[in-house]
Design a protein around this motif. Structure first.
Motif, PDB file in Angstrom:
ATOM      1  N   PRO A   1       0.816  -1.214   0.000  1.00 33.64           N
ATOM      2  CA  PRO A   1       0.000   0.000   0.000  1.00 33.64           C
ATOM      3  C   PRO A   1       0.849   1.263   0.000  1.00 33.64           C
ATOM      4  CG  PRO A   1       0.068  -0.946   2.194  1.00 33.64           C
ATOM      5  CD  PRO A   1       0.763  -1.934   1.289  1.00 33.64           C
TER       6      PRO A   1
ATOM      7  N   LEU B   1      -3.703   5.679   0.619  1.00 35.54           N
ATOM      8  CA  LEU B   1      -4.547   5.117   1.666  1.00 35.54           C
ATOM      9  C   LEU B   1      -5.214   6.202   2.497  1.00 35.54           C
ATOM     10  CD1 LEU B   1      -5.433   2.447   3.054  1.00 35.54           C
ATOM     11  CD2 LEU B   1      -3.468   2.709   4.585  1.00 35.54           C
TER      12      LEU B   1
ATOM     13  N   ALA C   1      -2.659  -3.260  -1.221  1.00 33.79           N
ATOM     14  CA  ALA C   1      -3.209  -1.907  -1.195  1.00 33.79           C
ATOM     15  C   ALA C   1      -4.722  -1.960  -0.989  1.00 33.79           C
ATOM     16  CB  ALA C   1      -2.865  -1.169  -2.486  1.00 33.79           C
TER      17      ALA C   1
END
Length: 390
Positions: free
Chosen positions: A155, A160, A197
């Motif tokens: 990620p 995020l 992710a």
């Protein structure tokens, strides 16, 4: 008219001011070490500028000398932390051009931030398709030889937490990211993709502890352990492996940042690092020895800086891989091997065909913000070494 002599107090004050004014020059000349060591981290020092009439005429030589002289100014290292603390605490600004301060005290690295905004030059659709198909051909060739290839997408912090980006970034027009351009074609082509992710986006809604630290650019210790456990389960299911058991024996909450959890904060060179918000958590894990029927695989990890988490933070690779396993940093440096030390080396000097023949699992691990370079040339060389398409 008679002028009275200055009082002793004024003389002392004048002497102190003159002393403070001259102290940087004296410290530079004598390199006095009576001051406390600084925690400040500095960029590579600038070299002494070479004289050039062309640069002088264009006005480039004078600023170069000014920057060079400034870095050699006495007490500079001692004064940089108070200055940076003032900028950070009062003006809410970062003095490091590679660190951007977002909302709620969250820091972001410029490179991943630019990628999350779609500002990194992407490959064309035809280039993406060609790269994906080549990797699928390498995956299929290795599978016929009993080997597993997995592409793990780690990620990206800015992707995020877009809500914590500064307003100046949120007002920019949205462009497709490298992650969006590669993820769907890879999945559609049948590549073994573990999209952490997407997993982190799902965890974010209910995670009791931060998945990324406010002062770091990599996943937190807590986020990493959850990611590592998910990866181990994926490898067991997809590769029909039986890995030694990893047990969580405890959880430390509210501890000072560990590992790389304050790598961006350190770049700010502050007097007092801000406390992580919210508090960080660190699982404590134990690795059981292999049980009967369990055989650690020989693993080749090709990845970016997120790969260090498996070696330096929590020893998943040293504990769960067989001797001869290796970590190739950005597919450029042989950064780690599981076994007798071989010393640093370059991937370009390795016999890739022999390495693949002796490997059970090839793990490509790249952060979503690094996908503009896809697998950093691994599949291109692997296809050539395996004589694919010939």
């Amino acid at each position: 008219m008679e002028v009275s002599a200055p009082s002793p107090a004024k003389r002392w004050l004048l002497g102190i001011l003159l002393g403070l004014w001259l102290l940087p020059a004296v410290q530079t000349a004598l390199y006095m070490k009576f001051l406390r060591p600084t925690r400040a981290a500095f960029e590579v020092k600038l070299p002494r500028p070479a004289f050039s009439w062309r640069q002088w005429y264009r006005g480039e030589l004078q600023p170069a000398w000014e920057d060079y002289a400034t870095q050699k100014l006495g007490l500079r290292e001692w004064l940089v932390e108070p200055y940076n603390q003032l900028q950070y605490s009062v003006l809410q600004q970062s003095t490091n051009t590679q660190v951007v301060r977002g909302k709620h005290g969250m820091l972001f690295e410029v490179g991943p931030l630019q990628s999350a905004l779609g500002r990194i030059a992407p490959a064309t659709g035809a280039q993406v398709a060609a790269q994906v198909q080549r990797l699928r051909a390498v995956q299929d060739t290795l599978a016929r030889r009993g080997k597993l290839l997995v592409f793990v997408i780690a990620p990206s912090k800015p992707e995020l937490y877009p809500e914590n980006l500064p307003d100046s970034c949120q007002r920019l027009p949205r462009r497709p990211t490298a992650y969006e351009r590669y993820r769907q074609p890879m999945q559609a082509a049948g590549i073994n993709v573990l999209d952490l992710a997407a997993v982190f986006r799902a965890w974010k809604r209910s995670s009791p502890y931060p998945l990324f630290p406010s002062g770091g650019t990599h996943w937190s210790g807590y986020g990493f352990v959850r990611a590592a456990d998910t990866l181990m389960q994926y490898l067991e299911a997809r590769g029909k492996l039986r890995l030694p058991r990893v047990r969580q024996t405890g959880l430390v909450v509210g501890a000072a940042p560990r590992y790389s959890d304050n790598d961006l904060t350190r770049l700010l060179n502050l007097l007092h690092d801000p406390a992580p918000t919210p508090p960080l958590a660190y699982p404590e894990v134990a690795f059981d020895p292999p049980a009967p029927g369990q055989r650690p695989p020989r693993l080749l990890l090709v990845g970016d800086s997120f790969g260090w988490s498996f070696i330096e933070f929590y020893p998943y690779l040293p504990q769960l891989s067989a001797p001869g396993s290796a970590y190739w940093y950005y597919n450029h440096d042989v950064a780690w091997t599981n076994g007798p030390a071989t010393g640093p080396g370059l991937v370009a000097d390795r016999d890739l065909r022999a390495d693949l023949a002796n490997t059970d699992v090839v793990l490509l691990l790249f952060n979503a913000s690094n996908l503009a370079d896809f697998d950093h040339g691994f599949s291109e060389r692997a296809a050539r070494e395996l004589a694919l398409g010939k």
